[in-house]
Design a protein around this motif. Sequence first.
Motif, PDB file in Angstrom:
ATOM      1  N   ASP A   1     -58.956  49.548   1.553  1.00  0.00           N
ATOM      2  CA  ASP A   1     -59.378  50.159   2.500  1.00  0.00           C
ATOM      3  C   ASP A   1     -58.464  50.380   3.459  1.00  0.00           C
ATOM      4  O   ASP A   1     -58.104  51.386   4.200  1.00  0.00           O
ATOM      5  CB  ASP A   1     -60.491  49.560   2.837  1.00  0.00           C
ATOM      6  CG  ASP A   1     -61.926  49.809   2.251  1.00  0.00           C
ATOM      7  OD1 ASP A   1     -62.059  50.962   1.385  1.00  0.00           O
ATOM      8  OD2 ASP A   1     -62.592  48.909   1.877  1.00  0.00           O
TER       9      ASP A   1
ATOM     10  N   LEU B   1     -59.786  55.133   1.715  1.00  0.00           N
ATOM     11  CA  LEU B   1     -60.290  55.911   3.022  1.00  0.00           C
ATOM     12  C   LEU B   1     -59.699  57.230   3.060  1.00  0.00           C
ATOM     13  O   LEU B   1     -59.859  58.127   4.079  1.00  0.00           O
ATOM     14  CB  LEU B   1     -59.970  55.198   4.342  1.00  0.00           C
ATOM     15  CG  LEU B   1     -60.937  53.878   4.133  1.00  0.00           C
ATOM     16  CD1 LEU B   1     -60.741  53.062   5.572  1.00  0.00           C
ATOM     17  CD2 LEU B   1     -62.393  54.322   4.115  1.00  0.00           C
TER      18      LEU B   1
ATOM     19  N   PHE C   1     -67.596  50.726   3.363  1.00  0.00           N
ATOM     20  CA  PHE C   1     -67.529  52.131   3.626  1.00  0.00           C
ATOM     21  C   PHE C   1     -68.088  53.047   2.546  1.00  0.00           C
ATOM     22  O   PHE C   1     -68.855  52.544   1.731  1.00  0.00           O
ATOM     23  CB  PHE C   1     -65.973  52.670   3.791  1.00  0.00           C
ATOM     24  CG  PHE C   1     -65.493  51.696   5.166  1.00  0.00           C
ATOM     25  CD1 PHE C   1     -65.910  51.941   6.417  1.00  0.00           C
ATOM     26  CD2 PHE C   1     -64.442  50.810   4.621  1.00  0.00           C
ATOM     27  CE1 PHE C   1     -65.242  50.908   7.386  1.00  0.00           C
ATOM     28  CE2 PHE C   1     -63.728  50.074   5.599  1.00  0.00           C
ATOM     29  CZ  PHE C   1     -64.022  50.120   6.871  1.00  0.00           C
TER      30      PHE C   1
ATOM     31  N   ASN D   1     -62.145  46.331   2.773  1.00  0.00           N
ATOM     32  CA  ASN D   1     -61.960  46.187   4.124  1.00  0.00           C
ATOM     33  C   ASN D   1     -60.840  46.031   4.740  1.00  0.00           C
ATOM     34  O   ASN D   1     -59.914  46.080   3.903  1.00  0.00           O
ATOM     35  CB  ASN D   1     -63.353  45.075   4.922  1.00  0.00           C
ATOM     36  CG  ASN D   1     -63.892  45.782   6.019  1.00  0.00           C
ATOM     37  OD1 ASN D   1     -63.086  45.957   7.065  1.00  0.00           O
ATOM     38  ND2 ASN D   1     -65.477  45.485   6.195  1.00  0.00           N
TER      39      ASN D   1
ATOM     40  N   HIS E   1     -62.560  56.340   9.075  1.00  0.00           N
ATOM     41  CA  HIS E   1     -63.248  55.407   8.080  1.00  0.00           C
ATOM     42  C   HIS E   1     -64.500  56.254   7.558  1.00  0.00           C
ATOM     43  O   HIS E   1     -65.406  55.448   7.119  1.00  0.00           O
ATOM     44  CB  HIS E   1     -63.503  54.127   8.911  1.00  0.00           C
ATOM     45  CG  HIS E   1     -62.567  53.305   9.375  1.00  0.00           C
ATOM     46  ND1 HIS E   1     -61.893  53.817  10.286  1.00  0.00           N
ATOM     47  CD2 HIS E   1     -62.001  52.053   9.181  1.00  0.00           C
ATOM     48  CE1 HIS E   1     -60.724  53.061  10.674  1.00  0.00           C
ATOM     49  NE2 HIS E   1     -61.003  52.010   9.719  1.00  0.00           N
TER      50      HIS E   1
END
Length: 619
Positions: free
Chosen positions: A395, A412, A462, A453, A434
């Motif tokens: 991420d 992302l 997410f 994360n 995000h």
Amino acid sequence: MPRWIAFVVGLVAATVLMLHVRRYPVLTYDDAFISLRYAQRLLDGHGLTWTEGPPVEGYSNLLWVLGCALLAAAGVDLLEAPVVLGISSAIATIASLIYAFPPRTWVESVPAFTGAMFIALAGPIGLWAVAGLEGCLVAALLAWSFVLLRPLLDGKTDDWKSVLAPSIPLALLCLSRPDAPLFIVIICAFLLLRSRSLQAAARAVALGLLPGLVTLAQVVFRLAYYGDWLPNTARAKVAFTAARLESGTQCVASAGLSSYALWVPALFALYVAWRDPSRRPRILLGLTLVAGWTSYTATVACQPYGFRMLIPSYVLLAFVVAEALDWVQAHGRAAQTGAWLLSVTLLSAFGWAQQAEKNIVLAREQRPPVTELAATIGNTLREAFGDRDPLLAVDAAGAIPFYSGLRSIDMLGLNDAHIARHRSESFGQGIQGHELGDGAYVLSREPDIIVANRLGSGRLAFVGGREIETDPRFDQDYRRVLMHGDHPVPTDFYAFCRLEGRIGIERSDESVRIPGYLFADGKGTRAQTDGTKPLGARFERFSEATLEGVELPAGTWRFTPVGDGAFELSARPLSTGARPVRLREDAVLVLAESSVLDVTVTASPPALLVEVFAERVAN
């Protein structure tokens, strides 16, 4: 004498800046390492790319990336290059104000001193001088553009060199950010509206020629190299929605509350512009640029952390305030004294408010910075798996991929063209940068490691992470592993590791090697190394560690634990529903057919399990 005064004023402001900068840890923003990864890969001969595969423009600061790469090529450590470039740019911004308002005497140095000190004390400038992104470079280029525009604004020259001089930093500004052409549009429009002759109008148009050509050249390069006319970051971030406008307005308001000592006196400059026609163009252009850029930032790109996108507004307001003070001090000795008193009062209030701003405090006091913890994750993954060339999905696309050096997927979408185009109907309602994700796409790439994360959380995060967790392939193919690393700071983190593949179970016709680290489930074990052995499962208390879903073909199998310590093994075939079979030294496991096993290892601290070796002794 005036040169010495200017030197002393600059030295004082630069000293204050350096003292200010020392309050912040360096390279605290994860996205800074995206730029550094592009620079590193450029130096390594891989071009302007973030990872292997089709190139993607995951940066929005080309000149910054090239500047960092150039400094590194000249011998500066790549991790120091952004700090060198950031601090140098901040000092160059201070120098521009002193150049614009050269002090003739000590008493008359108040405009230069005040403008320079506003720059030195501004929280966003102090932070981003060392945080790792292009904010201060943008500030320096904009400041010198504004200084070199003064002859055109004042109408004191017909020399075409006065057009070329500001157009050079403006062109470089367009390479620093893809949205910088907004400044050029505002400046050229302002000059056109003020023009009273065809020659003046021609100069206004000519001013935008070089920046326009540079912008066009970058678009052509983008199309040829990346196959897109927009930066991938714009596709992953930009949305014109009411939610973005609301959050952007709140961001601008927060910055305004902590910088009232800068913008309130800037409003007084409107009175100065009314009273003094010679200063009117400079003040009105400065305030027009502030209004235009701040409005754009509120609509599209304002993020509270350090107010990086608002740095141009701080710089322009410093020029406007200095212009107003220059007008005040021209009205005699009493006015000069009043200007100094006002300057000291404003700077004191400004400096205090900047250091009390919660978003600046967050950046200053977070120790260790998130990026240092992420560096440990990246270093640990590189040391454990770098020689196997695994594919990493993350991420946070900055520090972890940079330090690991592994092939990577940006879940992302900042550095992934597919995900950046995979927008949902709700795009623009969440946190900028995000909101995107495509779990099915990520799993189809079969990453060997997934780090969720910012710092390897135990749950996927997410949109893409939530989609991955609901995909049956994830439960079948991946296991959560608690890992530990020590450099540069001790850190525990979770990684979801693929059972099969480059870092997973190794198979041959007659043997199976199960990496010990896969048993580090966090229930009394964690994956680490003692520096002399491969990554393994360290038992921190007497416990059982079970690895589920190990496939073995039919045959008679002997299991051997490899590592330091005494281990007990057991296995349970899931297909038959049998009870666990204890696998002592001479024991074997007979499988009449291909089976899926749960393998359990029991040990006491400080045992380190490197692998479980299964050998087929009979078919």
